[in-house]
Design an enzyme around this catalytic site. Sequence first.
Site, PDB file in Angstrom:
ATOM      1  N   GLU A 210       0.885  -1.179   0.000  1.00 44.94           N
ATOM      2  CA  GLU A 210       0.000   0.000   0.000  1.00 44.94           C
ATOM      3  C   GLU A 210       0.912   1.214   0.000  1.00 44.94           C
ATOM      4  O   GLU A 210       1.422   1.625   1.045  1.00 44.94           O
ATOM      5  CB  GLU A 210      -0.900  -0.022   1.253  1.00 44.94           C
ATOM      6  CG  GLU A 210      -1.871  -1.190   1.284  1.00 44.94           C
ATOM      7  CD  GLU A 210      -2.991  -1.074   0.252  1.00 44.94           C
ATOM      8  OE1 GLU A 210      -3.268   0.045  -0.213  1.00 44.94           O
ATOM      9  OE2 GLU A 210      -3.567  -2.105  -0.110  1.00 44.94           O
ATOM     10  N   CYS A 244      -2.050   9.557   2.416  1.00 46.01           N
ATOM     11  CA  CYS A 244      -1.602   8.935   1.167  1.00 46.01           C
ATOM     12  C   CYS A 244      -2.511   9.284  -0.008  1.00 46.01           C
ATOM     13  O   CYS A 244      -2.061   9.376  -1.140  1.00 46.01           O
ATOM     14  CB  CYS A 244      -1.503   7.424   1.329  1.00 46.01           C
ATOM     15  SG  CYS A 244      -3.058   6.653   1.788  1.00 46.01           S
TER      16      CYS A 244
END
Length: 491
Positions: A210, A244
Amino acid sequence: MSREEQVVQRARTSFRAGRSRPLQHRRQQLKSLLSFLSERRRDIIDSSRRDLGKSDNGTELFEMLVLEVEIKLAIEKLAEWAAPRPVEKNLLTISDQVYVQPEPLGVVLIIGAWNYPWAVTLLPLVGAIAAGNAAVVKPSEVSSHSARVMEELLPLYLDKDLYPVVTGGMSETQELLKQRFDHIFFTGGSAVGKVVMKAAARHLTPVTLELGGKSPAYIDKNCDIAVACRRITWGKFVNCGQTCIAPDYILCEASIQDRVLEELKRSIKDFYTDDPKTFQDYGRIVNQRHFKRVLALMEGGTVAVGGDADESQCYIAPTVLKDVTGDSDVMKEEIFGPVLPVVSVSGVDEAIDFINEREKPLVIYVFSSDGKLIGRVKAETSSGSLLANDCLVHFTIPALPFGGVGNSGMGCYRGRHTFDRLSHLRSCLIKQLNLEAVNSLRYPPHTAGKLGWTRRLLLLQVKQGRLRRAALLAMMLSVAAFVVQRFLRRG
Ligand code: NAD
């Protein structure tokens, strides 16, 4: 034997003893995780404030609520997720049991990032527990207060052999990475992602990465620019830009740049007042290294909004840069801080080219009232997710697989997707020893007649459950009788 090796060995021994497998155990551990969140709320909130200057409600909203939803969903759906999943059969296997059986992988390593230290570290753990695995949890050392609370308090709630917490930095993580795991779930930057993948390759361990990257937000001139800028301001400056999936930069036509700048300025003031530094819901950069990194990215840029900084508090004001070009420093790496460059393009064609010339982003945001334009951006680009006319909210839907593509990551998670990601989806076919006559179709000699029949039977896909069992059996028996007559009697 190193501490890390011992921890992994204990987790493996407990896994092999079968402790993590019973659904009742998984449910009980998930409920304990819920108790941890509610009973240790204060510790979690305080550690987040000390690490990142997050407000109490901000931590509840962006870290704890998403975890609570995820855990409750896993408890509710566990039996369904873990059950055998019947699949479509062909006529040759019509009387057999054919299904996919999710089974635990073994020992999972979860390496977390520091920006949402609780959510990004514990969300994968929810799926690991639900899928019946053991899991070694390694929070980021950068969010050191959260890591310490996790290390001290989580073992009071969870089986500490099956779900141990290992703290430490690069050397401890590298020691962990020498061990053999059955899956490594990593959240962090692309550079470390490559280190993780290389280490995993030694044991052929599958990985989920991720990662991050530069997620663009295209604002079409045909849209409500005030609303678009408000939503972008929220998505960008929450957690001081250290998200993110924050919009990394804006693309828009030069003709609307001034309007965009004006609306961004207005939204920043509405959300964070004239003095964001003293406003409770505006956070801080995690440490001086990142503070200096973000400031360096701003160098040489033209500040349109904000620009103040205070090193003693790792404070950088919500900042907007104007007239930014694609080759400037701030466009060369993920900003991961409260700096929003606005880049001019001639229209959607150039915006699409601009995006496609760079690494595939984690998210592409597009703001437009024109459905066709949104469709074009979707069809002509690639990214982990695509979100039109809003920011971040796709993360609140566990049914949507969350993850990157290319440089922004591999594999996805949330809800059932985490369960499946951390399970082996085992193909199972359980046959009886009767009806051997039908099998003669596939036994030598391979005649043209047998081939023709096999072809017909294989191509006729039958949805399980659609035909009644008796009808199926009758069909099988007639096929068997035909085969016996046609192929076996002839010798
Ligand atoms: P990072 O890659 O520096 O660190 C992540 C983890 O790796 C930490 O636990 C750290 O201890 C460990 N680590 C660091 N260097 C290592 C090395 N050389 N060898 C082994 N382990 C090492 O990432 P970060 O700074 O913690 O997080 C920021 C990045 O994470 C950003 O790129 C952001 O976009 C990304 N991120 C992605 C998601 C997502 O869900 N896709 C979520 C949060 C953050």
